[in-house]
Each structure stands twice: as structure tokens, then as C-alpha cells.
Design an enzyme around this catalytic site. Sequence first.
Site, PDB file in Angstrom:
ATOM      1  N   ARG A   1       0.863  -1.149   0.058  1.00 17.84           N
ATOM      2  CA  ARG A   1      -0.009   0.070  -0.048  1.00 17.84           C
ATOM      3  C   ARG A   1       0.915   1.289  -0.182  1.00 17.84           C
ATOM      4  O   ARG A   1       1.859   1.309   1.099  1.00 17.84           O
ATOM      5  CB  ARG A   1      -1.017   0.030   1.174  1.00 17.84           C
TER       6      ARG A   1
ATOM      7  N   HIS B   1      -2.787  11.042   1.030  1.00 19.01           N
ATOM      8  CA  HIS B   1      -2.412  10.496   2.418  1.00 19.01           C
ATOM      9  C   HIS B   1      -1.860  11.886   2.774  1.00 19.01           C
ATOM     10  O   HIS B   1      -0.688  12.113   2.976  1.00 19.01           O
ATOM     11  CB  HIS B   1      -1.367   9.391   2.184  1.00 19.01           C
TER      12      HIS B   1
ATOM     13  N   GLU C   1      -7.313   8.550   6.156  1.00 17.83           N
ATOM     14  CA  GLU C   1      -7.566   9.077   7.569  1.00 17.83           C
ATOM     15  C   GLU C   1      -7.838  10.531   7.548  1.00 17.83           C
ATOM     16  O   GLU C   1      -7.618  11.195   8.310  1.00 17.83           O
ATOM     17  CB  GLU C   1      -6.236   8.726   8.456  1.00 17.83           C
TER      18      GLU C   1
ATOM     19  N   ASN D   1      -7.256   1.576   9.831  1.00 17.78           N
ATOM     20  CA  ASN D   1      -5.861   1.694  10.241  1.00 17.78           C
ATOM     21  C   ASN D   1      -6.070   1.535  11.761  1.00 17.78           C
ATOM     22  O   ASN D   1      -6.601   2.483  12.297  1.00 17.78           O
ATOM     23  CB  ASN D   1      -5.343   3.216   9.869  1.00 17.78           C
TER      24      ASN D   1
ATOM     25  N   GLU E   1      -3.455  -0.280   8.031  1.00 15.50           N
ATOM     26  CA  GLU E   1      -2.147  -0.117   8.590  1.00 15.50           C
ATOM     27  C   GLU E   1      -2.408  -0.772  10.374  1.00 15.50           C
ATOM     28  O   GLU E   1      -3.462  -0.690  10.566  1.00 15.50           O
ATOM     29  CB  GLU E   1      -2.181   1.520   9.034  1.00 15.50           C
TER      30      GLU E   1
END
Length: 536
Positions: A115, A160, A206, A346, A420
Site C-alpha cells: 500500500r 495521504h 484518515e 488503520n 495499517e
Amino acid sequence: MEKTPIQFFISLIIVLGRVVICHTEISRSDFPDGFFFGTSTSAYQACVLTVLSLVSRWIEGAVSEGGKGVNNWDVFTHIQGNIASGDNGDVADNHYHVYKDDVEMMHSLGVNSYRFSISWARILPRGRFGDINPYGIEFYNNLIDELLLKGIAPFATLNHFDIPQELEERYGSWLSSLIQDDFAYFAEICFRSFGDRVKYWMTINEPNVYVKFGYLKGQYPPGRCSSPFGNCTYGDSETEPIIATHNLILSHLKASSIYKIRYQPKQGGYIGIALNCPMYIPMTDTEMDRQAAKRAMAFDVAWYLDPLMLGDYPSEVRNCLGNQLPKFSKAEMNMLKDSLDFIGVNHYITLYAKDCIHSACDLGGSHAIEGFVYTSGERNGIPIGERTGISRFFVVPDGLEKIIGYLKARYNNKPMFVTENGISSLDQTTEDSKRIEYHKSYLAALAQAIREGADVRGYFVWSLMDNFEWIYGYSMRFGLHHVDYHTMKRTPRLSAIWYKNFLTNDIQTDQSVSKNPTKDHNFHVTKTNATLSSSF
Ligand code: BGC
């Protein structure tokens, strides 16, 4: 203290001995066939190359190596005081130049997936307001091809935490609805350029963490907040997180709709989002704290996933924020419900939750934007689990089992990937038996959740190698591989050797690392009105 080669060899034998003993505890065969095992990184943390002198004059459209534009983190990290250590991601792990070696490093680990994230400013140095950078496209084409050559399935994240700085300056990035079209434009370029080979997409990493640190506490760019949540020059912690969240959700929706309507039918891949998914448990065995834990889950997780899975914001959040919470149109609600094929989980955090509606919370948690919940890793001075390098990250393996159970129940067992999971330390050495224990215990918890029926299809260790750990700079190390930042040399830690053994020690392993990993998935894709969605 540096070990001599002989000392290193002896400790290696000891750890391998332990690994053999522990192999009965958890093994690859505890997971379903076709399960993805991988590692994760992100563009700014591992890859970036920015020419320092150009950052200060980014406004002139400065670009750095390979035509990359300046992004929000390039600017933020160069403002003195923003990163305590003074570190920045200008060079990071130099992955941009040595990606082939890094792919070989993954190959020798035996992973079947990787990833990574695509740097928006490398593809579009000025967002929609400039040209596509052909060198950026070329870099990711090369990386993806190299991964596939080695039998490693690419899992790509579109955003990200890093955005072209131009979008911040022009309209205030996530605070403006204009970002939705910018993100959709970028996403479509990626689907068109890489979607013939990338079959697993995550739109945003996130968003919940980004909003918390960018707009509530002001510790990530754009560094906006208000007192008492943080000390910033601009911002409003009580309102801006709500606006940014709404724009992040609708940006996901736009990108996902484009994929589902224009690309999924011919490319046959899947699209999801990667959310930070902590687990909260009541501080005391009282109804008030049980409700507080529910609210904490809703504020961190359901605020994002309820819209994407159920079409609207959760009542727990609406009850606290009332009319401050924007409304989705009917059309948005319908489209939102069909906008995820999988949930990227995650997971690092399990904390206690304490009610702040009926009791006083002097240390935080008394505001609506926090859901009137105080969260802490300690109860009566006793930590919830072993401490790690980061103060709110404790070792609580069954937190993973619990959060998977929460998602399974709330979202009808939507396919999930643990995108994650990992542990940090400030330790410079390669002898990380604590990391081995960490992954073994979290994998055992995950296997248990799967036995209980959860549809989890992959597990990605954060991280392949040490990298730029945001506000902690390079001091905080999460890597299976140690990185010497002077020489850029990668050295496998004992945990890398353990992971390799875990992945390659039984027969199934070699079969599941196929030369064509993207064919290994077993999602069932069903046709709905205008879009495609996965079911199970
Ligand atoms: C982020 C990573 C970060 C990791 C460890 C996650 O919140 O996605 O970028 O390095 O946690 O803190």
C-alpha cells in the site's frame, strides 16, 4: 550500542528460535486463502524529493525533482517551530530514486501486496490549475510495473495528507467545496493512467486524523485551530472541522462515483477509504461511560463511515452538534450509500472513554466538537496496555478484534482490510522483539475476528521502513526495516525476518504470492442502477 556481526548473528538465532516456537500460535494458515499480506508507506513520508531552496518561493510555481509541485507539507515543515525536531520530508527515504531496490526488499519479505500513496503534487503540481506532470505519471507507472513484475499487488491511496499548496492558497483547500472538483480531477487522472493495473484504490487516508490535526489542534497543515484546542494564528476549532469533514466526504463521493461509473466496469477494481479506527471502551462500568464510549466511536469512526455506508451522519454526532452539521441532499445520500467497496482499517489505538455531559472534565472533552467525551490511555494511573513510542498508542491487541467487530456489526460486514497496524519506538537498533510480539498478538486477534465471521481480506504492516513520522520527524521509527538517514541504507530488523518467516514458512504462502495477485480477490461485484458495488 552497535553489535558485532557475531553478536548480531547470535541474537538472530535466538529470535528465530522463538519464532519457531511461536509459529504454532499464529501462522499464515490461520488466514483465508487469497488473504493479502503487505506493508504500507505514504508519499510524503517515504518518497518526496523537494529542492529546499525552491520551497520558499513556491508561489512562483516552483517545482522540485521530477517536476513535482510544492505541497502543503513542504511549506508547513519549513516553517520554524511546526515540527519540533526541525525535520522535513525533503528527501525522506529517497524511495523516489531507489524504488526498484525497495520493491525487491518487499519481494524478499514475501508480501503479496503493497500500500502506497500517490503524491497529488507530483501528478498535478498546481492542481487543476496547471498541467499534468508526465514524469510523475512515469514514476508511478514504473513503480506499479515493478510491483507487478514481482507478484506484488498495488494498493494505491490517492490522498495521504498531502495536497498541492496552490489549492491551500487559492481557496483554503478542505474548507472550500471547490476542493471536491480538484480531488475528482486528480482521481480521474489516476484511474485513467494506472487503473488497468491498480485494482485496489483508497480515496483518502484518515480524513478523521487529518481534520483533528489540521483544523482542531492545528498541528498539521494548514495549522488552523482556536483556543483551548491549540495555539494557532487562524482557525476555529468548533466549526472548521465540521466543514472540512463535509468536503472530505463529498470529495470521496465524487472520486468514487467517477470510478464506479466510468472505470470500474472496464477495469474491474475496487474502491474504498482508509480510516483511522480506534477502539474506545468505557472508563467505568456505568451507563454514562458506556454512552461516552459510543459517542467517542461515533465521533471518530461513524462520522465518516455512516455517510459512506448508510447515507447520513450518525445520530450520536447530530445530537451533539445539532444544526451545525451540514445536510446531504437526497441525491448525495443515495450515491453515498454506494460509494465504498471496502473499508480500510488503520488501527493503532485503544483508549478509555469518560462521560463529560454529567461530570466535569478538566483535562479535555467538555466541548460538543469532542462529543463531550474525555479519552485517555490510563485509568487510575494504570495504562490500558504496554506503552509505545507515541503517548496515546498502547499495545492492546483485542482492541483490533473489537473494532473489527464494531465495523462488522454497524456496516453489515462490509469487506475490510487492515490497511495499517504497527508500533513505533525511538530505538535506533534492529533488535525489535517488541515489534514481533506486537504483530503476532494483533494478527492473533485479527484471526479470531475472522473466525467469528468478519470479512477481513488483508493486513498491512505500518511500515515497510522507518520514515518521516509527521510531527515526530525522523525520531519515531515504525519500520520493519531500519533506515540510516545519512546513507539511506535499509537494514532488516528482526521483525522483518520474523514477517518473512511468517509469510513463507508454510506451503500456502507460495501459492498465495501469485504472479498475478490482482486476480486473487474474490469480491462479488453486482450491478446496481448506474454504479457497481461489491457484496459478499
Ligand atoms: C498514518 C500514518 C502514520 C501512522 C503512525 C497513521 O495515522 O496514516 O501516516 O505514520 O499513523 O502514526
